[in-house]
Design an enzyme around this catalytic site. Structure first.
Site, PDB file in Angstrom:
ATOM      1  N   TYR A   1      41.196  56.629  30.050  1.00 47.36           N
ATOM      2  CA  TYR A   1      41.280  55.263  30.581  1.00 47.36           C
ATOM      3  C   TYR A   1      40.647  54.272  29.598  1.00 47.36           C
TER       4      TYR A   1
ATOM      5  N   THR B   1      48.777  44.882  44.498  1.00 44.96           N
ATOM      6  CA  THR B   1      48.280  45.619  45.672  1.00 44.96           C
ATOM      7  C   THR B   1      46.842  46.085  45.492  1.00 44.96           C
TER       8      THR B   1
ATOM      9  N   SER C   1      38.080  46.102  30.069  1.00 47.26           N
ATOM     10  CA  SER C   1      37.059  46.755  30.896  1.00 47.26           C
ATOM     11  C   SER C   1      35.818  47.137  30.100  1.00 47.26           C
TER      12      SER C   1
ATOM     13  N   ALA D   1      47.337  48.877  36.432  1.00 46.76           N
ATOM     14  CA  ALA D   1      46.786  49.967  35.610  1.00 46.76           C
ATOM     15  C   ALA D   1      46.600  51.206  36.468  1.00 46.76           C
TER      16      ALA D   1
ATOM     17  N   LYS E   1      42.452  51.244  27.504  1.00 45.08           N
ATOM     18  CA  LYS E   1      42.021  49.840  27.622  1.00 45.08           C
ATOM     19  C   LYS E   1      41.702  49.244  26.244  1.00 45.08           C
TER      20      LYS E   1
ATOM     21  N   GLU F   1      34.491  49.827  30.385  1.00 42.70           N
ATOM     22  CA  GLU F   1      34.653  51.232  30.005  1.00 42.70           C
ATOM     23  C   GLU F   1      34.986  51.370  28.518  1.00 42.70           C
TER      24      GLU F   1
ATOM     25  N   GLN G   1      42.620  45.892  44.350  1.00 45.59           N
ATOM     26  CA  GLN G   1      41.498  45.045  44.778  1.00 45.59           C
ATOM     27  C   GLN G   1      41.573  43.646  44.160  1.00 45.59           C
ATOM     28  N   ASP G   2      41.687  43.586  42.841  1.00 47.98           N
ATOM     29  CA  ASP G   2      41.639  42.282  42.166  1.00 47.98           C
ATOM     30  C   ASP G   2      42.899  41.469  42.430  1.00 47.98           C
TER      31      ASP G   2
ATOM     32  N   ASP H   1      57.893  47.632  36.881  1.00 47.75           N
ATOM     33  CA  ASP H   1      56.919  48.686  36.569  1.00 47.75           C
ATOM     34  C   ASP H   1      56.454  48.492  35.129  1.00 47.75           C
ATOM     35  N   LEU H   2      55.170  48.687  34.893  1.00 45.37           N
ATOM     36  CA  LEU H   2      54.643  48.491  33.536  1.00 45.37           C
ATOM     37  C   LEU H   2      55.153  49.535  32.548  1.00 45.37           C
TER      38      LEU H   2
HETATM   39  P1  NAP Z   1      43.204  48.956  41.428  1.00 45.21           P
HETATM   40  O1  NAP Z   1      42.692  48.536  42.771  1.00 45.21           O
HETATM   41  O2  NAP Z   1      43.188  50.399  41.068  1.00 45.21           O
HETATM   42  O3  NAP Z   1      44.735  48.420  41.311  1.00 45.21           O
HETATM   43  C1  NAP Z   1      45.587  48.875  40.311  1.00 45.21           C
HETATM   44  C2  NAP Z   1      46.946  48.229  40.499  1.00 45.21           C
HETATM   45  O4  NAP Z   1      47.814  48.663  39.445  1.00 45.21           O
HETATM   46  C3  NAP Z   1      47.658  48.590  41.814  1.00 45.21           C
HETATM   47  O5  NAP Z   1      48.228  47.434  42.366  1.00 45.21           O
HETATM   48  C4  NAP Z   1      48.763  49.536  41.351  1.00 45.21           C
HETATM   49  O6  NAP Z   1      49.933  49.516  42.154  1.00 45.21           O
HETATM   50  C5  NAP Z   1      49.089  48.944  39.983  1.00 45.21           C
HETATM   51  N1  NAP Z   1      49.838  49.862  39.140  1.00 45.21           N
HETATM   52  C6  NAP Z   1      49.589  51.175  38.910  1.00 45.21           C
HETATM   53  N2  NAP Z   1      50.547  51.702  38.109  1.00 45.21           N
HETATM   54  C7  NAP Z   1      51.421  50.686  37.835  1.00 45.21           C
HETATM   55  C8  NAP Z   1      52.639  50.613  37.097  1.00 45.21           C
HETATM   56  N3  NAP Z   1      53.151  51.676  36.477  1.00 45.21           N
HETATM   57  N4  NAP Z   1      53.273  49.416  37.034  1.00 45.21           N
HETATM   58  C9  NAP Z   1      52.775  48.331  37.675  1.00 45.21           C
HETATM   59  N5  NAP Z   1      51.647  48.348  38.412  1.00 45.21           N
HETATM   60  C10 NAP Z   1      50.982  49.522  38.487  1.00 45.21           C
HETATM   61  O7  NAP Z   1      42.444  48.154  40.278  1.00 45.21           O
HETATM   62  P2  NAP Z   1      41.457  46.886  40.383  1.00 45.21           P
HETATM   63  O8  NAP Z   1      40.095  47.369  40.682  1.00 45.21           O
HETATM   64  O9  NAP Z   1      42.100  45.855  41.228  1.00 45.21           O
HETATM   65  O10 NAP Z   1      41.437  46.423  38.860  1.00 45.21           O
HETATM   66  C11 NAP Z   1      42.407  45.503  38.365  1.00 45.21           C
HETATM   67  C12 NAP Z   1      42.508  45.671  36.856  1.00 45.21           C
HETATM   68  O11 NAP Z   1      41.238  45.407  36.261  1.00 45.21           O
HETATM   69  C13 NAP Z   1      42.896  47.053  36.378  1.00 45.21           C
HETATM   70  O12 NAP Z   1      43.663  46.906  35.200  1.00 45.21           O
HETATM   71  C14 NAP Z   1      41.581  47.718  36.048  1.00 45.21           C
HETATM   72  O13 NAP Z   1      41.759  48.735  35.098  1.00 45.21           O
HETATM   73  C15 NAP Z   1      40.806  46.537  35.507  1.00 45.21           C
HETATM   74  N6  NAP Z   1      39.351  46.562  35.657  1.00 45.21           N
HETATM   75  C16 NAP Z   1      38.800  46.795  36.872  1.00 45.21           C
HETATM   76  C17 NAP Z   1      37.428  46.747  37.010  1.00 45.21           C
HETATM   77  C18 NAP Z   1      36.766  46.954  38.355  1.00 45.21           C
HETATM   78  O14 NAP Z   1      35.553  47.177  38.401  1.00 45.21           O
HETATM   79  N7  NAP Z   1      37.493  46.826  39.457  1.00 45.21           N
HETATM   80  C19 NAP Z   1      36.617  46.472  35.896  1.00 45.21           C
HETATM   81  C20 NAP Z   1      37.233  46.226  34.672  1.00 45.21           C
HETATM   82  C21 NAP Z   1      38.611  46.262  34.566  1.00 45.21           C
HETATM   83  P3  NAP Z   1      50.163  50.562  43.376  1.00 45.21           P
HETATM   84  O15 NAP Z   1      49.171  50.163  44.425  1.00 45.21           O
HETATM   85  O16 NAP Z   1      51.554  50.325  43.807  1.00 45.21           O
HETATM   86  O17 NAP Z   1      49.902  51.928  42.822  1.00 45.21           O
HETATM   87  O1  F7E Z   2      32.260  55.564  39.026  1.00 44.08           O
HETATM   88  C1  F7E Z   2      29.708  58.184  39.208  1.00 44.08           C
HETATM   89  C2  F7E Z   2      30.762  58.307  38.135  1.00 44.08           C
HETATM   90  O2  F7E Z   2      34.626  55.677  39.764  1.00 44.08           O
HETATM   91  C3  F7E Z   2      31.008  54.970  38.754  1.00 44.08           C
HETATM   92  C4  F7E Z   2      36.851  51.316  37.489  1.00 44.08           C
HETATM   93  O3  F7E Z   2      37.114  50.158  38.240  1.00 44.08           O
HETATM   94  O4  F7E Z   2      34.776  50.402  36.689  1.00 44.08           O
HETATM   95  C5  F7E Z   2      35.343  51.502  37.378  1.00 44.08           C
HETATM   96  O5  F7E Z   2      35.088  52.712  36.677  1.00 44.08           O
HETATM   97  C6  F7E Z   2      30.004  56.034  38.393  1.00 44.08           C
HETATM   98  C7  F7E Z   2      30.471  57.048  37.351  1.00 44.08           C
HETATM   99  O6  F7E Z   2      33.743  53.600  38.553  1.00 44.08           O
HETATM  100  C8  F7E Z   2      30.896  59.923  42.156  1.00 44.08           C
HETATM  101  O7  F7E Z   2      30.610  59.509  37.399  1.00 44.08           O
HETATM  102  C9  F7E Z   2      29.087  59.891  40.969  1.00 44.08           C
HETATM  103  O8  F7E Z   2      29.431  57.268  36.444  1.00 44.08           O
HETATM  104  O9  F7E Z   2      33.066  54.022  40.859  1.00 44.08           O
HETATM  105  P1  F7E Z   2      33.477  54.729  39.642  1.00 44.08           P
HETATM  106  P2  F7E Z   2      33.812  53.634  36.955  1.00 44.08           P
HETATM  107  O10 F7E Z   2      34.125  54.972  36.450  1.00 44.08           O
HETATM  108  O11 F7E Z   2      32.591  52.966  36.454  1.00 44.08           O
HETATM  109  C10 F7E Z   2      35.272  50.199  35.345  1.00 44.08           C
HETATM  110  C11 F7E Z   2      34.603  48.980  34.775  1.00 44.08           C
HETATM  111  C12 F7E Z   2      36.748  50.166  35.284  1.00 44.08           C
HETATM  112  O12 F7E Z   2      37.317  49.482  34.447  1.00 44.08           O
HETATM  113  C13 F7E Z   2      37.473  51.193  36.098  1.00 44.08           C
HETATM  114  O13 F7E Z   2      38.835  50.816  36.285  1.00 44.08           O
HETATM  115  O14 F7E Z   2      29.729  56.809  39.564  1.00 44.08           O
HETATM  116  N1  F7E Z   2      29.955  59.000  40.408  1.00 44.08           N
HETATM  117  N2  F7E Z   2      29.654  60.482  42.033  1.00 44.08           N
HETATM  118  C14 F7E Z   2      31.078  58.995  41.128  1.00 44.08           C
HETATM  119  N3  F7E Z   2      32.210  58.274  40.996  1.00 44.08           N
HETATM  120  C15 F7E Z   2      33.185  58.470  41.907  1.00 44.08           C
HETATM  121  N4  F7E Z   2      34.318  57.737  41.807  1.00 44.08           N
HETATM  122  N5  F7E Z   2      33.056  59.381  42.927  1.00 44.08           N
HETATM  123  C16 F7E Z   2      31.933  60.137  43.096  1.00 44.08           C
HETATM  124  O15 F7E Z   2      31.845  60.951  44.020  1.00 44.08           O
END
Ligand code: NAP
Ligand code: F7E
Length: 327
Positions: free
Chosen positions: A151, A10, A127, A80, A155, A129, A12-13, A56-57
Site C-alpha cells: 500500500y 462510498t 498518505s 484506493a 501511494k 504510510e 469514509q472520506d 473503476d480506477l
Molecule cells: P476507504 O474508506 O477504504 O474508501 C476507499 C474507497 O475506494 C471506497 O469508496 C472504495 O469503493 C473505493 N475503491 C476501491 N477500489 C476501487 C476501484 N478499483 N475503483 C474505484 N474506487 C475504488 O478509504 P478512506 O479512509 O475514505 O480514505 C480515502 C483515501 O485517502 C484513500 O485513497 C486512502 O488510501 C487515503 N488515505 C486515508 C487515510 C485515512 O486515515 N483514512 C490517510 C491517508 C490517506 P467500494 O466501497 O465500492 O469498494
Molecule cells: O492500523 C495496528 C496496526 O489498520 C493502525 C489507513 O487509513 O492510515 C491507515 O493505515 C495500527 C497498525 O491503520 C490491529 O498494526 C494492532 O500499526 O488502523 P490501521 P494504518 O495501517 O495506520 C494510513 C495513514 C492510511 O493511509 C491507510 O489507508 O494498528 N493494529 N492491532 C491493528 N490494526 C488493525 N487494523 N487491526 C488490528 O487488530
C-alpha cells in the site's frame, strides 16, 4: 456552480467530503465501481444529492467517460485499496488500484481537459504510510519516503506521478499527505473503529473480548471531518502543491484503548483485550507524527477535534448504534 467528481465516494472520506462540498454549493458526483454495488443504496439514502457515475480506477476508458459526462471543475481521487494489512495479501491489486489508478486518472484529465477550456483541478489522497520506517521526527513534506507495505509503495508511486504531471504538463494537481484520520464513518477493519465498535458491543453484553495485533504502534490520529476541509483548501489555491495534514501528536494504541474503555465505563481495558498473531503485519510502521505547519500557514488549516474528543465521539456513536440495533 462548481462540479466535483469524487472517486472513493462510498469510503469514509468520500462521505465527509461530499457533505462538505454540498454545503459549499457544489454539484457532487461520485464514481461508483462494480455492477449493482450494494453500497449505492445506503449512500444515496444518506446523501440524496450525490449523483453516481459508473467507473473503476483500473479501467482507463471508464475514467475518460466519467470525466466527459460530469465535466468536473475539481476531481478528488480518494479511491484506493486502503487497508494496509490487505495490501500484503493482494499486492498486485493494490498496486493497480492505489498506484496505477492515479496515473490513469491523471492521463484521463490530461486527455479530456476541463469545461470551457478551464483546467480540471486534481487532488490526490497521498498518505503518511509513504514515510514507513521514518527518516525523521516529525515528518514533513521534505521527509524522504521509506514505505513498509505494498500500500505504501503504491501511494509513493501515485504521489510522484501527481508531482510529475504538475511539473510536466502544468496540471493543477495537489497531493495531500494525510496522517491517520478517523471517526464514526471509519471502516470496521481499521484499529480505531474495531476498538470503538467492540467496546460498544462489550458494554451491551454482545461480545466478551477484543483480539488485536501489535499494540506498540504509534499513530498521529485526527478527525476525518477536519481533514476533508484541507483537501478542498488545497484546490482553492492559485498554485498546486503538496501538504502534510496531521495533528502533530502521536499516541500508542494502548492510549486509544484506555480512553475508549473508560468512556464506556468498563474500566481497565486489559481485562478484555487479547493478542492474536493474525493481526501482526510482515513489516510494521512503528511511529508516525506529522508536521502540518505548511498547511497551517499557507492554507489556514487547523484541526478542531482533539484526541480524547475523537475517541469519545467514536465510542458514543457506536454505543448508540448498537443499542438501537439491539432493540
Ligand atoms: P476507504 O474508506 O477504504 O474508501 C476507499 C474507497 O475506494 C471506497 O469508496 C472504495 O469503493 C473505493 N475503491 C476501491 N477500489 C476501487 C476501484 N478499483 N475503483 C474505484 N474506487 C475504488 O478509504 P478512506 O479512509 O475514505 O480514505 C480515502 C483515501 O485517502 C484513500 O485513497 C486512502 O488510501 C487515503 N488515505 C486515508 C487515510 C485515512 O486515515 N483514512 C490517510 C491517508 C490517506 P467500494 O466501497 O465500492 O469498494
Ligand atoms: O492500523 C495496528 C496496526 O489498520 C493502525 C489507513 O487509513 O492510515 C491507515 O493505515 C495500527 C497498525 O491503520 C490491529 O498494526 C494492532 O500499526 O488502523 P490501521 P494504518 O495501517 O495506520 C494510513 C495513514 C492510511 O493511509 C491507510 O489507508 O494498528 N493494529 N492491532 C491493528 N490494526 C488493525 N487494523 N487491526 C488490528 O487488530
Amino acid at each position: 456552480m462548481p462540479r466535483a467528481l469524487i472517486t472513493g465516494i462510498t469510503g469514509q472520506d468520500g462521505q465527509h467530503l461530499s457533505e462538505f462540498l454540498h454545503e459549499k454549493g457544489y454539484e457532487v458526483f461520485g464514481l461508483m465501481k462494480g455492477q449493482n454495488n450494494p453500497k449505492a443504496e445506503s449512500l444515496l439514502a444518506e446523501f440524496p444529492f450525490i449523483r453516481l457515475v459508473s467507473g473503476d480506477l483500473t479501467d482507463f476508458s471508464s475514467l475518460v467517460a466519467a470525466l466527459r459526462v460530469v465535466e468536473p471543475t475539481e476531481v478528488y481521487n480518494l479511491g484506493a485499496i486502503s487497508f494496509v494489512a490487505m495490501s500484503f495479501n493482494q499486492a498486485e491489486l493494490t498496486s493497480n488500484v492505489t498506484g496505477v489508478g492515479v496515473l490513469r486518472m491523471l492521463e484521463a484529465i490530461r486527455l479530456v481537459g476541463g469545461p470551457n477550456n478551464n483546467p480540471i483541478r486534481f487532488y490526490q489522497a497521498s498518505s503518511s504510510e509513504m514515510y514507513g520506517q521514518v527518516r525523521e521526527i516529525p515528518q514533513s513534506e521534505l521527509t524522504a519516503f521509506h514505505p513498509r507495505s505494498p500500500y505504501g509503495v503504491a501511494k509513493v508511486f501515485g504521489h510522484h506521478m501527481t508531482v510529475n504531471y504538475r511539473e510536466s504538463y502544468g496540471l493543477h494537481a495537489s497531493s495531500g499527505i494525510l496522517f491517520n484520520h478517523e471517526g464514526p464513518r471509519r471502516g470496521y477493519e481499521f484499529v480505531t473503529r474495531k476498538i470503538s465498535h467492540s467496546v460498544a458491543r462489550i458494554k451491551l453484553g454482545l461480545q466478551d473480548t477484543l483480539l488485536l495485533g501489535n499494540l506498540a504502534a504509534k499513530r498521529d490520529w485526527g478527525y476525518a471531518g477536519d481533514y476533508v476541509k484541507a483537501m478542498w483548501l488545497m484546490l482553492q489555491q492559485d498554485q498546486p502543491d503538496d501538504y502534510v495534514i496531521a495533528t502533530g501528536e502521536t499516541h500508542e494504541i494502548t492510549e486509544f484503548l484506555q480512553l475508549a474503555f473508560e468512556c464506556a465505563g468498563l474500566g481497565d481495558w486489559k481485562k478484555y483485550v487479547g493478542i492474536d498473531k493474525q493481526y501482526f503485519r510482515p513489516a510494521e510502521v512503528d511511529l508516525l507524527v506529522g508536521d502540518a505547519s505548511k498547511a497551517e500557514q499557507k492554507l489556514g488549516w487547523k484541526r478542531e477535534v482533539d484526541f480524547p474528543s475523537l475517541v469519545e465521539m467514536m465510542v458514543r456513536h457506536d454505543l448508540d448504534m448498537e443499542a438501537r440495533r439491539a432493540k
